[in-house]
Write an enzyme that holds these catalytic residues in place. Sequence first.
Site, PDB file in Angstrom:
ATOM      1  N   GLY A 147       0.786  -1.235   0.000  1.00 58.13           N
ATOM      2  CA  GLY A 147       0.000   0.000   0.000  1.00 58.13           C
ATOM      3  C   GLY A 147       0.814   1.279   0.000  1.00 58.13           C
ATOM      4  N   ALA A 148       0.162   2.379  -0.395  1.00 60.54           N
ATOM      5  CA  ALA A 148       0.732   3.729  -0.301  1.00 60.54           C
ATOM      6  C   ALA A 148       0.287   4.355   1.024  1.00 60.54           C
ATOM      7  CB  ALA A 148       0.253   4.569  -1.476  1.00 60.54           C
ATOM      8  N   ASN A 150      -1.250   7.434   1.625  1.00 60.79           N
ATOM      9  CA  ASN A 150      -2.213   8.539   1.737  1.00 60.79           C
ATOM     10  C   ASN A 150      -3.576   8.124   2.300  1.00 60.79           C
ATOM     11  OD1 ASN A 150      -2.758   7.175  -0.660  1.00 60.79           O
ATOM     12  ND2 ASN A 150      -3.416   9.013  -1.744  1.00 60.79           N
ATOM     13  N   PRO A 174       1.664  -2.544   4.491  1.00 60.72           N
ATOM     14  CA  PRO A 174       1.298  -1.130   4.368  1.00 60.72           C
ATOM     15  C   PRO A 174       2.541  -0.296   4.096  1.00 60.72           C
ATOM     16  CG  PRO A 174       1.315  -1.791   6.674  1.00 60.72           C
ATOM     17  CD  PRO A 174       1.622  -3.026   5.884  1.00 60.72           C
ATOM     18  N   GLU A 176       5.523   2.094   4.850  1.00 63.41           N
ATOM     19  CA  GLU A 176       6.340   2.266   6.057  1.00 63.41           C
ATOM     20  C   GLU A 176       6.050   3.603   6.736  1.00 63.41           C
ATOM     21  OE1 GLU A 176       7.240   2.142   2.965  1.00 63.41           O
ATOM     22  OE2 GLU A 176       8.859   3.552   2.458  1.00 63.41           O
ATOM     23  N   SER A 226       3.623   4.732  -6.538  1.00 65.33           N
ATOM     24  CA  SER A 226       4.008   5.604  -7.654  1.00 65.33           C
ATOM     25  C   SER A 226       4.252   4.781  -8.922  1.00 65.33           C
ATOM     26  CB  SER A 226       5.283   6.361  -7.282  1.00 65.33           C
ATOM     27  OG  SER A 226       6.327   5.429  -7.082  1.00 65.33           O
ATOM     28  N   THR A 229       7.670   2.993  -8.791  1.00 57.05           N
ATOM     29  CA  THR A 229       7.658   1.732  -8.024  1.00 57.05           C
ATOM     30  C   THR A 229       6.880   0.671  -8.790  1.00 57.05           C
ATOM     31  OG1 THR A 229       7.769   2.966  -5.960  1.00 57.05           O
ATOM     32  CG2 THR A 229       7.012   0.696  -5.804  1.00 57.05           C
ATOM     33  N   GLU A 247      -2.064   0.078  -9.100  1.00 56.95           N
ATOM     34  CA  GLU A 247      -2.807   1.337  -8.901  1.00 56.95           C
ATOM     35  C   GLU A 247      -1.769   2.429  -8.674  1.00 56.95           C
ATOM     36  OE1 GLU A 247      -5.952   2.007  -9.085  1.00 56.95           O
ATOM     37  OE2 GLU A 247      -6.778  -0.013  -9.264  1.00 56.95           O
ATOM     38  N   CYS A 281      -4.115  10.380  -5.560  1.00 56.07           N
ATOM     39  CA  CYS A 281      -3.578   9.903  -6.840  1.00 56.07           C
ATOM     40  C   CYS A 281      -4.337  10.432  -8.044  1.00 56.07           C
ATOM     41  CB  CYS A 281      -3.620   8.380  -6.856  1.00 56.07           C
ATOM     42  SG  CYS A 281      -5.262   7.720  -6.500  1.00 56.07           S
ATOM     43  N   GLU A 382       3.824  14.556 -11.591  1.00 55.48           N
ATOM     44  CA  GLU A 382       2.961  14.418 -10.414  1.00 55.48           C
ATOM     45  C   GLU A 382       3.638  15.069  -9.210  1.00 55.48           C
ATOM     46  OE1 GLU A 382       2.490  10.569  -8.428  1.00 55.48           O
ATOM     47  OE2 GLU A 382       0.330  10.917  -8.316  1.00 55.48           O
ATOM     48  N   LYS A 452      -2.227   3.587 -19.329  1.00 56.77           N
ATOM     49  CA  LYS A 452      -0.867   4.080 -19.580  1.00 56.77           C
ATOM     50  C   LYS A 452      -0.005   3.837 -18.317  1.00 56.77           C
ATOM     51  CE  LYS A 452      -1.270   8.109 -22.058  1.00 56.77           C
ATOM     52  NZ  LYS A 452      -1.989   9.363 -22.431  1.00 56.77           N
ATOM     53  N   GLU A 459      -9.571  -1.887  -9.295  1.00 58.20           N
ATOM     54  CA  GLU A 459     -10.092  -2.206  -7.970  1.00 58.20           C
ATOM     55  C   GLU A 459     -11.564  -1.804  -7.967  1.00 58.20           C
ATOM     56  OE1 GLU A 459      -7.217  -0.286  -5.264  1.00 58.20           O
ATOM     57  OE2 GLU A 459      -6.261  -2.247  -5.108  1.00 58.20           O
TER      58      GLU A 459
END
Length: 485
Positions: A147-148, A150, A174, A176, A226, A229, A247, A281, A382, A452, A459
């Site tokens: 996970g990210a 945010n 999750p 870090e 991102s 990643t 995602e 995002c 971004e 892209k 999801e």
Amino acid sequence: MSLYQIQNFINGKKDAGSGAEMVTLNPATNAVLAKGKESTAADVDAAVKAARAGFEIWKNMPAAERARVLFKAAQILRDRNDELALVETRDTGRAIQETEIVDVISGVECLEYFAGVAGSLSGEHIDLGGNFAYTRREAVGVCGAIGAWNYPIQIACWKAAPALACGNAVVYKPSEVTPLSAIAVAEALQEAGLPDGVYNVVQGARTCGAALVEHPGVDKVSLTGSAETGAKVAAVAAGGMKAVTMELGGKSPMIVFEDADLDNAVSGAQMANFYSSGQICSNGTRVFVHESVVDAFIEKLIARSKNLVLGDPEKPETQVGPIVTKAQFEKIMSYIEVGKGEGAKCVLGGHAVSENMPEGGLFVAPTIFTGCTDDMTIVREEIFGPVMSVLTFKNEDEVIKRANDTQYGLAAGVFTRDLSRGHRVVARLEAGTCWINTYNITPIEMPFGGVKKSGVGRENGRAAIEHYTRIKSVYVETGDVEAPY
Ligand SMILES: NC(=O)c1ccc[n+]([C@@H]2O[C@H](COP(=O)([O-])OP(=O)(O)OC[C@H]3O[C@@H](n4cnc5c(N)ncnc54)[C@H](O)[C@@H]3O)[C@@H](O)[C@H]2O)c1
Ligand SMILES: C[N+](C)(C)CC=O
């Protein structure tokens, strides 16, 4: 405030982890919020082994029983909404007025939605004129999910719910930066009756994530993070021929046509840039406004945005909290300076805020650049902060071409009173999720994901089922078997 513990959850038990020390900070105060240990490769291995054993039990349970567990876990989390919202606010720095109504609820709704879907999973019957075939929709196996930072609990649930509903087991890592709420999801699932080993949590950064992705016992990888990643993780997963859901990030366009309701368009642009301090995002950070209405749009936008309330995210009146980490704060501030240097006109914000803010927190004023051009760095990359770029356009074909001129394709928005135009334009936009006359609304019923470099897979919605199951074809012979020998 007492410290939170960062913990693993392996085979139904909380576990301290055995790697290097791990510390997280409260973004509002820079004080230590949580301590614990990273998971080592051995911890990840234990989690995957537990998941493999759990998978054998879970996949064979009737779908109705799996649904009951997910419904019950959803209710447990719903009952803990306020306490978990506070954890999310302390972990992410996002305003409590957001986390109390969005984060846990979105996760809960996802669990409820997929609990409802579980019993409807089915294959098809294929008539072959006497003989026939059928397909079975089977679980993929062990899903390694990452996970990210945010929206931590939302991301955890958006991955767990479809995976578990389809009969998979999960090992979740999750971010870090925000490690706390994943354990709450694990505990709720366990209290709801999930067999041990079916949902596990490991903690740590890139090394821990890489150990999970590379593990031969992981069948599928789902990442929220991102684009950079995503490319690395997908490449490693491809080496093991593992299915992926990616995602990833974006630089999404929001288009305001000359006939739009400008008050709604301003609300949309604010939601698309300043909610969660801009750390979303799908944000529509390239706001294309028709040249005939741009002056009126900017006037309204500034009038409303200059009143946004920055401050302590735990206070109910705060609308914009601090930036999550110093590194992210510095990245945003550097983009703001680049924007000014490249000639964009900063009409609001454009600076850090410390006066009357909690000491130690890193706040960025909601920032609006006008006079932007397509080649500017702030328009192409971004930023993941409260920084909006306003651009003007003359006609529909032109703006569609320019909106699509990006490596990303996560989301897009169109504001117009002409609904024919709205549908015509979104059909030509290269984005996985589009909104007409609103922005950033993500109901669980609606698939969410990018095209892209913004990702692959979806999801939510029934579309997610495709990514957490695979089809087995079975041919059935009803007569004798003829051989040419
Ligand atoms: N599309 C979506 O649904 C969505 C939602 C939220 C955030 N995001 C994106 O996430 C980004 C912000 O989040 P972030 O800074 O946490 O992203 P990130 O890419 O830095 O990290 C995401 C996760 O990947 C892990 N990771 C990093 N390198 C890894 C590797 N080599 N192998 C395995 N795991 C690895 C990290 O530890 C973290 O848990 C933004 O680009 C944002 O747009 C996308
Ligand atoms: C997925 N979403 C848009 C709800 C939060 C992403 O940052």
